[in-house]
Design an enzyme around this catalytic site. Structure first.
Site, PDB file in Angstrom:
ATOM      1  N   TYR A 141       8.737  12.298   8.284  1.00 51.48           N
ATOM      2  CA  TYR A 141       8.848  13.438   7.367  1.00 51.48           C
ATOM      3  C   TYR A 141       7.523  13.736   6.666  1.00 51.48           C
ATOM      4  O   TYR A 141       7.253  14.873   6.304  1.00 51.48           O
ATOM      5  CB  TYR A 141       9.894  13.145   6.283  1.00 51.48           C
ATOM      6  CG  TYR A 141      11.297  13.572   6.612  1.00 51.48           C
ATOM      7  CD1 TYR A 141      11.896  13.216   7.810  1.00 51.48           C
ATOM      8  CD2 TYR A 141      12.042  14.318   5.704  1.00 51.48           C
ATOM      9  CE1 TYR A 141      13.192  13.587   8.093  1.00 51.48           C
ATOM     10  CE2 TYR A 141      13.338  14.693   5.984  1.00 51.48           C
ATOM     11  CZ  TYR A 141      13.908  14.328   7.178  1.00 51.48           C
ATOM     12  OH  TYR A 141      15.197  14.706   7.447  1.00 51.48           O
ATOM     13  N   LYS A 192      14.029   1.658  16.432  1.00 47.14           N
ATOM     14  CA  LYS A 192      13.918   1.995  17.854  1.00 47.14           C
ATOM     15  C   LYS A 192      12.718   1.194  18.369  1.00 47.14           C
ATOM     16  O   LYS A 192      11.754   1.741  18.905  1.00 47.14           O
ATOM     17  CB  LYS A 192      13.727   3.519  18.006  1.00 47.14           C
ATOM     18  CG  LYS A 192      13.803   4.029  19.426  1.00 47.14           C
ATOM     19  CD  LYS A 192      15.205   4.025  20.028  1.00 47.14           C
ATOM     20  CE  LYS A 192      15.165   4.390  21.500  1.00 47.14           C
ATOM     21  NZ  LYS A 192      16.465   4.274  22.175  1.00 47.14           N
ATOM     22  N   ASP A 224      20.144   4.523  18.619  1.00 46.14           N
ATOM     23  CA  ASP A 224      21.134   5.180  19.484  1.00 46.14           C
ATOM     24  C   ASP A 224      22.438   4.389  19.493  1.00 46.14           C
ATOM     25  O   ASP A 224      23.534   4.949  19.373  1.00 46.14           O
ATOM     26  CB  ASP A 224      20.583   5.399  20.908  1.00 46.14           C
ATOM     27  CG  ASP A 224      19.941   4.157  21.507  1.00 46.14           C
ATOM     28  OD1 ASP A 224      19.712   3.169  20.771  1.00 46.14           O
ATOM     29  OD2 ASP A 224      19.657   4.161  22.728  1.00 46.14           O
ATOM     30  N   ASP A 248      18.478  10.106   7.815  1.00 39.35           N
ATOM     31  CA  ASP A 248      18.988  11.476   7.656  1.00 39.35           C
ATOM     32  C   ASP A 248      20.140  11.707   8.624  1.00 39.35           C
ATOM     33  O   ASP A 248      21.216  12.182   8.256  1.00 39.35           O
ATOM     34  CB  ASP A 248      17.849  12.474   7.916  1.00 39.35           C
ATOM     35  CG  ASP A 248      18.320  13.917   7.830  1.00 39.35           C
ATOM     36  OD1 ASP A 248      19.040  14.236   6.870  1.00 39.35           O
ATOM     37  OD2 ASP A 248      17.966  14.706   8.725  1.00 39.35           O
ATOM     38  N   ASP A 252      24.585  11.647   7.854  1.00 40.22           N
ATOM     39  CA  ASP A 252      25.519  12.752   8.121  1.00 40.22           C
ATOM     40  C   ASP A 252      26.689  12.246   8.953  1.00 40.22           C
ATOM     41  O   ASP A 252      27.845  12.606   8.722  1.00 40.22           O
ATOM     42  CB  ASP A 252      24.828  13.884   8.898  1.00 40.22           C
ATOM     43  CG  ASP A 252      24.311  14.986   7.982  1.00 40.22           C
ATOM     44  OD1 ASP A 252      23.885  14.647   6.851  1.00 40.22           O
ATOM     45  OD2 ASP A 252      24.326  16.165   8.375  1.00 40.22           O
TER      46      ASP A 252
HETATM   47  C1  IPM Z   1      19.178  15.433   3.369  1.00 40.75           C
HETATM   48  C2  IPM Z   1      18.772  16.791   3.865  1.00 40.75           C
HETATM   49  C3  IPM Z   1      17.271  16.966   3.666  1.00 40.75           C
HETATM   50  C4  IPM Z   1      16.578  15.907   4.511  1.00 40.75           C
HETATM   51  C5  IPM Z   1      16.722  18.364   3.973  1.00 40.75           C
HETATM   52  C6  IPM Z   1      17.451  19.432   3.201  1.00 40.75           C
HETATM   53  C7  IPM Z   1      15.245  18.451   3.719  1.00 40.75           C
HETATM   54  O1  IPM Z   1      19.164  16.956   5.172  1.00 40.75           O
HETATM   55  O2  IPM Z   1      18.930  15.139   2.182  1.00 40.75           O
HETATM   56  O3  IPM Z   1      19.743  14.669   4.148  1.00 40.75           O
HETATM   57  O4  IPM Z   1      16.350  16.117   5.705  1.00 40.75           O
HETATM   58  O5  IPM Z   1      16.253  14.866   3.963  1.00 40.75           O
HETATM   59 MG    MG Z   2      20.395  15.375   5.920  1.00 41.09          MG
END
Ligand code: IPM
Ligand code: MG
Length: 378
Positions: A141, A192, A224, A248, A252
């Site tokens: 990032y 990885k 993975d 990240d 999710d």
């Molecule tokens: C998160 C989001 C952020 C990230 C974005 C909005 C920059 O997806 O906090 O997980 O990628 O960190």
């Molecule tokens: Mg995110």
């Protein structure tokens, strides 16, 4: 002296869910006599519209001077044509970087009332309680060089740099080991290292750090496989630690196990215990302004803020910020807010994203009101 919260609602559903969290904060102040002042600022697309940049110097100064930041969500199609360096998301990334909020704690905990809302079978997720510790200020990032260049043959090539220093890996590993020590004493480090040198170093440093944590069982998994295991048998995990991008993606995925990404709060802390607290979900522009969004992740983020950044005597350095808190007013309020959220679910209230048969579907504001009601009348 009163403690200071900076409130940055951002874009999309951000302002709506923030309004509900602020109702809950007012109720908590009333009930528990907390001395907290709230200031407000713009971030993301809202700040681009007002100041031309996603994070103004004034807002950053407010952030530096606050004890905790409550953040909503940023981004939306309106700002899609902004250059990469000025996208709404940059406001969030700049805050993380400027305040050195390297430790991102993303709990994925299933409220038992929502076992049916998960896309996985209830028996796979019942009792789920994972903590993802994501490194937040390094990795691909933030690595340089980055950009898009034109090659000699005229073709364009995009590039980013995946880079971690030993010190960056060590400090996030420490946070993860400390957290594991306060929980189920199992830590899985995700990398990885079969392909990427940078994560080979990651694994080496995590192993070296484990020498100070003989009471924590350390394992390693390629990313993975970790993604697959999260949907195959998620309860095998206690604490997971990983770099910025893998964290990240995996968070999710873990969020969805709990029924809805609309339920999950997160904390991003620096070594001084200053923190920014935000829902794991995004700004959901498709449902913005329609009173449909689930405010519970924002409300639970407020509870985390009270516990980790406002309660006295908690520190990331010695792991006490990661433990169940002392009996300070802020800790008691945090617990009461979490209990109120659970009570509201018990009563059958659901926003659309977590709705199931026989439940009462309510809007954003009604959900916030219901939490306030449970908090004040418990
Ligand atoms: C998160 C989001 C952020 C990230 C974005 C909005 C920059 O997806 O906090 O997980 O990628 O960190
Ligand atoms: Mg995110």
């Amino acid at each position: 002296m009163s403690k200071q919260i900076l409130c940055l609602p951002g874009d999309g559903i951000g302002p709506e869910i923030m309004a509900e969290a602020l109702k809950v904060l007012d109720a908590a102040k009333l009930r528990f006599g907390l001395d907290i002042e709230v200031s407000h600022g713009l971030v993301g697309g809202a700040a681009i519209d007002q100041y031309g940049v996603p994070l103004s110097d004034e807002t950053l100064t407010l952030a530096r001077n606050s004890d905790g930041i409550l953040f909503g969500a940023v981004g939306g199609p309106k700002w899609d044509d902004q250059p990469m360096a000025n996208r709404p998301e940059k406001g969030l990334l700049q805050l993380r970087s400027a305040l050195d909020l390297f430790a991102n704690l993303r709990p994925a905990m299933l409220f038992p009332q929502l076992a049916d809302a998960s896309s996985l079978k209830p028996e796979l997720v019942a009792g789920l309680d994972i903590l993802i510790v994501r490194e937040l200020t390094g990795g691909i990032y933030f690595g340089d060089p980055r950009g898009v260049r034109t090659l000699e043959n005229g073709e364009r090539e995009g590039y980013n740099t995946y880079v971690y220093r030993e010190s960056e890996i060590r400090r996030i590993a420490k946070v993860a080991f400390e957290a594991a020590r306060k929980r189920g004493r199992r830590l899985c480090s995700v990398d990885k290292s079969n392909v990427l040198e940078v994560t080979g170093l990651w694994r080496e440093v995590v192993i070296a750090e484990s020498a100070s944590y003989h009471d924590v069982e350390l394992s390693h998994m390629y990313v993975d496989n970790a993604a697959m295991q999260l949907v195959r048998a998620p309860k095998q995990f206690d604490v997971m630690v990983t770099g910025n991008m893998f964290g990240d993606i995996l968070s999710d995925c873990a969020a969805m196990l709990t029924g809805s990404i609309g339920m999950l709060p997160s904390a991003s802390l620096n070594e001084k215990n200053q923190g920014m607290y935000e829902p794991v979900h995004g700004s959901a522009p498709d449902i913005a302004g329609q009173n449909k969004a689930n405010p519970l992740a924002q409300i639970l983020s407020l509870a985390m803020l009270l516990r980790y950044s406002l309660a006295d005597g908690s520190s990331l350095a010695d792991g006490s910020a990661l433990a169940d808190g002392s009996a300070s007013g802020e800790n008691i309020a945090a617990e009461a807010i979490e209990k109120a959220v659970s009570d509201v679910l018990d009563k059958g209230y659901r926003t659309r994203d977590i709705a199931s048969d026989g439940c009462q579907v309510v809007g954003t504001a009604e959900m916030g009101d219901a939490v306030v009601d449970c908090l004040l009348n418990a």
